[in-house]
Design a protein around this motif. Sequence first.
Motif, mmCIF file in Angstrom:
data_model
loop_
_atom_site.group_PDB
_atom_site.id
_atom_site.type_symbol
_atom_site.label_atom_id
_atom_site.label_comp_id
_atom_site.label_asym_id
_atom_site.label_seq_id
_atom_site.Cartn_x
_atom_site.Cartn_y
_atom_site.Cartn_z
ATOM 1 N N GLN A 1 5.210 4.904 2.495
ATOM 2 C CA GLN A 1 3.895 4.288 2.378
ATOM 3 C C GLN A 1 3.171 4.468 3.710
ATOM 4 O O GLN A 1 3.606 3.974 4.741
ATOM 5 C CB GLN A 1 4.028 2.804 2.029
ATOM 6 N N SER B 1 -3.963 2.133 -1.382
ATOM 7 C CA SER B 1 -2.971 2.621 -0.418
ATOM 8 C C SER B 1 -2.642 4.079 -0.715
ATOM 9 O O SER B 1 -2.993 4.613 -1.771
ATOM 10 C CB SER B 1 -1.694 1.772 -0.471
ATOM 11 N N ARG C 1 -1.635 -2.031 2.989
ATOM 12 C CA ARG C 1 -2.706 -1.489 2.157
ATOM 13 C C ARG C 1 -4.034 -2.050 2.663
ATOM 14 O O ARG C 1 -4.062 -2.954 3.501
ATOM 15 C CB ARG C 1 -2.502 -1.903 0.694
#
Length: 728
Positions: free
Chosen positions: A354, A346, A469
Motif C-alpha cells: 500500500q 488509495s 489513504r
Amino acid sequence: MSDLRFKSVEEASSRKAVKVELPKERVDKYYAEKVFNRQKMFEYLPRTTYEALVKAIDNKKPLSREVADSVADGMKRWAVEQGARHYTHWFQPMTGGTAEKHDAFIEHDGKGGVIETFSGKLLVQQEPDASSFPNGGIRNTFEARGYSAWDISSPAFIVGNTLCIPTIFISYTGESLDYKTPLLRALNAVDKSATRVAQFFDPSVRHVECYLGWEQEYFLVDEALYAARPDLVLTGRTLMGHESAKNQQLEDHYFGAIPSRVEAFMLDLEIECHRLGIPAKTRHNEVAPNQFELAPVFEEANLANDHNLLLMSVMNEVARRHNFRVLLHEKPFAGINGSGKHNNWSLGTDTGKQLFSPGKTPEDNLEFIVFVSNVMAAVHKDNALLKASIMTATNAHRLGANEAPPAIISMFLGSQLNQILDSIEKNETDSIILGGKEGMRLDVSQIPDLLIDNTDRNRTSPFAFTGNRFEYRAVGSSANCASALIALNAAVAVELSEFADRVEKRLENGENLERVLFDEARANIIKSRAIQFDGNGYSDEWKKEAARRGLDTESSAPLMFDKYLSPSSVEMFKKSGIFTEKELEARNEVKWDMYSKKLQIESRVLGDLAINHIIPAAVTYQRLLLDNVYKIKQLFDDGTARKIGGQDLVSIENIAYHMSEIKALVERMISARHVANRMQSEREKAISYHDCVAPLLEEIRTHIDALELMVDNEIWPLPKYRELLFIR
C-alpha cells in the motif's frame, strides 16, 4: 391538502417494522450469488476460455471474438439458471445515474418459433441509441448512433430477472458519453505513471491499482409523508420548512440505537447487497435525525464505483418495501447536516504494498514520502479542478455549511506527518546517513515511528490523510464517484509521470537514486505547502488565508466549471489520455445545462407551492382572525376590543406582509427565470440562474417559514420538519 397531511402523519405514526426473512445460510454461502464472478466463470466456462478471460482482465487486454462467444454462452446458461429472462448493457450516462435497455434471450428459429441465444457479439457491443441522454453537442438527434461496450473488469450481475452487463458508452465517432470510459482511462493513466515511480523502489512491480472505499450517507423519510411533500418528490429536498424545535442539537442521534424499522430496512438492504457482491460492512446513525450511513470494504475503484451506483438503485427499491423513501440529496433539510459520500482513495502495487502506508525501514518510508509528496503537488496544482469535479447544483447547498467541508480544497496531514515534512523541507543533515560506496541511505528519524492512524481526523478538511489513504470528503451523496476519481487520478497521474521524467533525467547524468528521489520529493513538498491546512476550515479567517495562499475560493458553481476548460486542465487531461478538448467542452455544456435545469425545476415547484398551497392556507387563517376580531368588536367596547383582539390584528398585519412579499418575490423569480431561459449560452444561463434565481428561492423560503409559525397547525398544508425528521 391539510387532510392529506394529517392522514399521512397518522399513517406514518402507525408503521411497524417489516419482518425480514433471513437467509438460512451464512453470509459467505450466499455472498455474490447473483454475480458472474471468477467462481462462476470457472464453473460455467471451458478451462481455456476461463484462463483467457482471467488473463485479459488481469493484464487489461481485449478479448478475441471467439473467446467472447464462449463467455457469452456460459454467462447465459448461468443467468437463465438464476431465473434471468432478459439482458441489458448497464452504463453510466452523463446524468450521473445508470441506464439500461432490456432485451430477451430470444431470436427467430426460422420455423415460426424462437430459440434462446446470446452471442459474443451481443455481449461485447450493442447500439442502444440513447440519443436523448445529455451529450453536450457531441451527438445530434438525427445522428443517434451510440455504442455500449463490455467492461470485462467489472463482473456481470443479475437484478430481478435481468442480466446486467457493465459497459462503457461512446459516440459513433468515439467520444465518451459516460462516466465509466474516462474513469477507466484515468485508472490506466495512474497505473502507468505510478508503476514507473514504484519501480524505482521495486523493479518487480508491474501494476498499481487504485482502491476506493465510499461511505454513503442518506436520509430516510416515511413514504406517506414524502408523498405529501411535492418539493421532496420533485426536487429531492424541502424548499421550505421551519426547523424543528428539536433537531440535532443534543447530538443524541449520532451512533445511537438504530430504530427497529430502520434496522429492518438495513438488514434487508445488506442481504440484497451481499447477494450482489457489494461488501456492505458498516452501518450506523449519522448526526442528523433520520440520517444514516452505509460503508463497504474497500475495492478496486472501478468495481467500487459500479457497486455504489448499484447500491443507490437497490436501496430505493428496498426502502419502498419498508414504507420509506431514501433521500440522497446533499441537503434535503435546512438547518441540519447534509449528506456526503466520503471517497477513501488509495494506491497499491500488484506486489501487495500500500503506497500510502508508512513502512518500517527508511527505504519504505522514502517511497511513502515520494508518493505523498506527489499527491500534495497534484492537489495543490489542480485544487480548483478538484473542487469543480465534486460541484453540482445539489452539492452546492452542502459545501461550506457548518457540517461539511468548505468550498476550498485543502489537505489535512496531521501533526506528525507535518513534522516530518518540515524536517525534509529544511533538509536537516542529521536525518541523512551516508552509506559509503552504496551511496546515500535515508534515515529520516521521525518516519520509522509513523504508524497507521497516527493522526487525528479533521472534519472540516475536504481532503485528509487518514493513516494509509486519503479521504476525499467533499464528494456529494448523490454523486457518481467517477467524477471526483477522474479528476484526482488524472492530476496524480500527470504529477507522477513528470516526477518520473525528472528522476530518470538526473539518473542519466549519473546521480544517486536515493538522493534524487529525496530531492524531488522535497521540491514537491516545498512547492505545495500552500495546500496544507490543519485548522478550522469553517472559519472566515481560513477563507481569507486561502485566498492569500493562492488557492481557489470561487463559490459559484457555474464559474467553478470553467476550470475544466482552463489551458492547464485541457493540457493535463490530454496528456493523460483521458479527455480530448472536444469531450471536455461537451461535458461542461452538460454541467451548465444540468445546473440550470435543476434550479429551474426548484423555482417552478416553489412558485407553485407558494401561490397554490401556502398563500391559500395563510388567507384561510387570516380570514379566521379577521372574523374573530370583527366579533370581538361587536361584543366589546373599543378599548376592551383593542386589548383582547390586538394580537390578532398584529398577526393579520404580519400575515398580509409575508403574503405580499411572497407574491412579489415569486413574480421576480419567474421574470428572472424567463430572462435566464432566453440566453443561448449554457454557461451564461447557468450563471444567471445562480446569480438571479437561486437567491430568490431563499428569500421566498424565509417568508414561508415565517408564515409556518403563524398559521394554525391544522390549516398548514404540508408535513412539517418535526413530522418528517423523526421516524415513528
